[in-house]
Design an enzyme around this catalytic site. Structure first.
Site, PDB file in Angstrom:
ATOM      1  N   GLU A  98       0.848  -1.198   0.000  1.00  0.00           N
ATOM      2  CA  GLU A  98       0.000   0.000   0.000  1.00  0.00           C
ATOM      3  C   GLU A  98       0.878   1.241   0.000  1.00  0.00           C
ATOM      4  O   GLU A  98       1.929   1.257   0.647  1.00  0.00           O
ATOM      5  CB  GLU A  98      -0.878   0.031   1.253  1.00  0.00           C
ATOM      6  CG  GLU A  98      -2.150  -0.752   1.132  1.00  0.00           C
ATOM      7  CD  GLU A  98      -3.259   0.045   0.469  1.00  0.00           C
ATOM      8  OE1 GLU A  98      -2.976   0.941  -0.349  1.00  0.00           O
ATOM      9  OE2 GLU A  98      -4.428  -0.241   0.758  1.00  0.00           O
ATOM     10  N   ASP A  99       0.430   2.285  -0.681  1.00  0.00           N
ATOM     11  CA  ASP A  99       1.143   3.560  -0.617  1.00  0.00           C
ATOM     12  C   ASP A  99       0.911   4.212   0.740  1.00  0.00           C
ATOM     13  O   ASP A  99       1.832   4.721   1.363  1.00  0.00           O
ATOM     14  CB  ASP A  99       0.724   4.496  -1.756  1.00  0.00           C
ATOM     15  CG  ASP A  99      -0.790   4.742  -1.815  1.00  0.00           C
ATOM     16  OD1 ASP A  99      -1.561   3.991  -1.191  1.00  0.00           O
ATOM     17  OD2 ASP A  99      -1.189   5.683  -2.510  1.00  0.00           O
ATOM     18  N   ASP A 141      -4.599   4.706   5.962  1.00  0.00           N
ATOM     19  CA  ASP A 141      -5.189   5.673   6.884  1.00  0.00           C
ATOM     20  C   ASP A 141      -6.324   5.002   7.663  1.00  0.00           C
ATOM     21  O   ASP A 141      -6.069   4.319   8.633  1.00  0.00           O
ATOM     22  CB  ASP A 141      -5.567   6.994   6.214  1.00  0.00           C
ATOM     23  CG  ASP A 141      -6.305   6.834   4.894  1.00  0.00           C
ATOM     24  OD1 ASP A 141      -7.071   5.867   4.728  1.00  0.00           O
ATOM     25  OD2 ASP A 141      -6.133   7.705   4.040  1.00  0.00           O
ATOM     26  N   LYS A 153      -0.860   6.104   8.891  1.00  0.00           N
ATOM     27  CA  LYS A 153      -1.467   7.131   9.731  1.00  0.00           C
ATOM     28  C   LYS A 153      -2.090   6.450  10.952  1.00  0.00           C
ATOM     29  O   LYS A 153      -3.274   6.103  10.951  1.00  0.00           O
ATOM     30  CB  LYS A 153      -2.543   7.893   8.963  1.00  0.00           C
ATOM     31  CG  LYS A 153      -2.023   8.719   7.804  1.00  0.00           C
ATOM     32  CD  LYS A 153      -3.173   9.470   7.144  1.00  0.00           C
ATOM     33  CE  LYS A 153      -2.704  10.405   6.067  1.00  0.00           C
ATOM     34  NZ  LYS A 153      -3.824  11.176   5.490  1.00  0.00           N
ATOM     35  N   PHE A 155      -3.469  15.528   4.642  1.00  0.00           N
ATOM     36  CA  PHE A 155      -3.607  15.051   3.263  1.00  0.00           C
ATOM     37  C   PHE A 155      -2.277  15.246   2.543  1.00  0.00           C
ATOM     38  O   PHE A 155      -1.695  16.324   2.578  1.00  0.00           O
ATOM     39  CB  PHE A 155      -4.722  15.804   2.536  1.00  0.00           C
ATOM     40  CG  PHE A 155      -5.013  15.219   1.188  1.00  0.00           C
ATOM     41  CD1 PHE A 155      -5.759  14.064   1.074  1.00  0.00           C
ATOM     42  CD2 PHE A 155      -4.507  15.807   0.037  1.00  0.00           C
ATOM     43  CE1 PHE A 155      -6.024  13.503  -0.170  1.00  0.00           C
ATOM     44  CE2 PHE A 155      -4.762  15.254  -1.209  1.00  0.00           C
ATOM     45  CZ  PHE A 155      -5.516  14.099  -1.307  1.00  0.00           C
ATOM     46  N   ASP A 165      -2.118  11.076  -4.931  1.00  0.00           N
ATOM     47  CA  ASP A 165      -2.660  12.115  -5.809  1.00  0.00           C
ATOM     48  C   ASP A 165      -3.733  12.937  -5.129  1.00  0.00           C
ATOM     49  O   ASP A 165      -4.270  12.562  -4.091  1.00  0.00           O
ATOM     50  CB  ASP A 165      -3.247  11.485  -7.064  1.00  0.00           C
ATOM     51  CG  ASP A 165      -4.590  10.820  -6.804  1.00  0.00           C
ATOM     52  OD1 ASP A 165      -5.558  11.152  -7.506  1.00  0.00           O
ATOM     53  OD2 ASP A 165      -4.677   9.946  -5.905  1.00  0.00           O
TER      54      ASP A 165
END
Length: 178
Positions: free
Chosen positions: A103-104, A107, A135, A156, A163
């Site tokens: 995963e990038d 959260d 996170k 964010f 993106d």
């Protein structure tokens, strides 16, 4: 690092430079190399965001491995919709295989939870999770995140695959909203 950038209607400032990102990925890859030495894991990158992370991490893996991708979506603009859609499924048999989800960013964990349970149905030998960014204050699930390159706050972020409405994925550094 570049200065403040504009993407659509929002401005972002530098947050994590590319050298720190690469150092964190190398350290993460070393841990994965130790755990999966002599094994032939399947890395499953979660598109679109993890494509750069997946490429860089896999380049540091020392053994044989396979790479595949799945595409999940849960964001609109700067916030999650709470609804996770599978847009592109897995085209590889993972039964009795060592699987590592890449995963990038993790959260809330909504996307990860859906993906984890979908992959569990395919009966892998093991299923681990690795993420570039985590996170912890936003995470709401009980599924353990096994490998974390960097922890961040609940802001964010864009860049390095992340993106804002389609823009910013190509930035080599990570930026934070102003």
């Amino acid at each position: 690092m570049e200065q403040i950038i504009q993407l659509h209607d929002k401005q972002f400032k530098p947050f994590i430079d590319s050298s720190k990102i690469q150092d964190a990925i190398l350290a993460l890859a070393q841990k994965i190399n130790t755990t999966y030495e002599g094994k032939n894991p399947v890395f499953i990158g979660v598109l679109n965001g993890s494509f750069l992370f997946t490429a860089d991490l896999v380049r540091h893996f020392n053994g044989d491995c396979e790479v595949s991708f799945m595409k999940m979506a849960s964001y609109e603009g700067t916030s999650t919709t709470g609804i996770v859609n599978e847009l592109i499924g897995l085209n590889l048999d993972i039964k009795d295989r060592e699987v590592i989800i890449l995963e990038d960013i993790v959260d809330t964990g909504n996307t990860l939870e859906k993906l984890f349970h979908e992959l569990k149905k395919k009966q892998p030998k093991s299923l681990a999770i690795a993420t570039l960014l985590f996170k912890p204050k936003a995470y709401q699930k009980d599924i353990p995140v096994d490998y974390v390159a960097m922890e961040v706050g609940n802001e964010f972020l864009v860049g390095y695959g992340l993106d804002y409405d389609g823009l910013g994925r190509n930035l080599k550094d990570i930026y934070i909203i102003c």
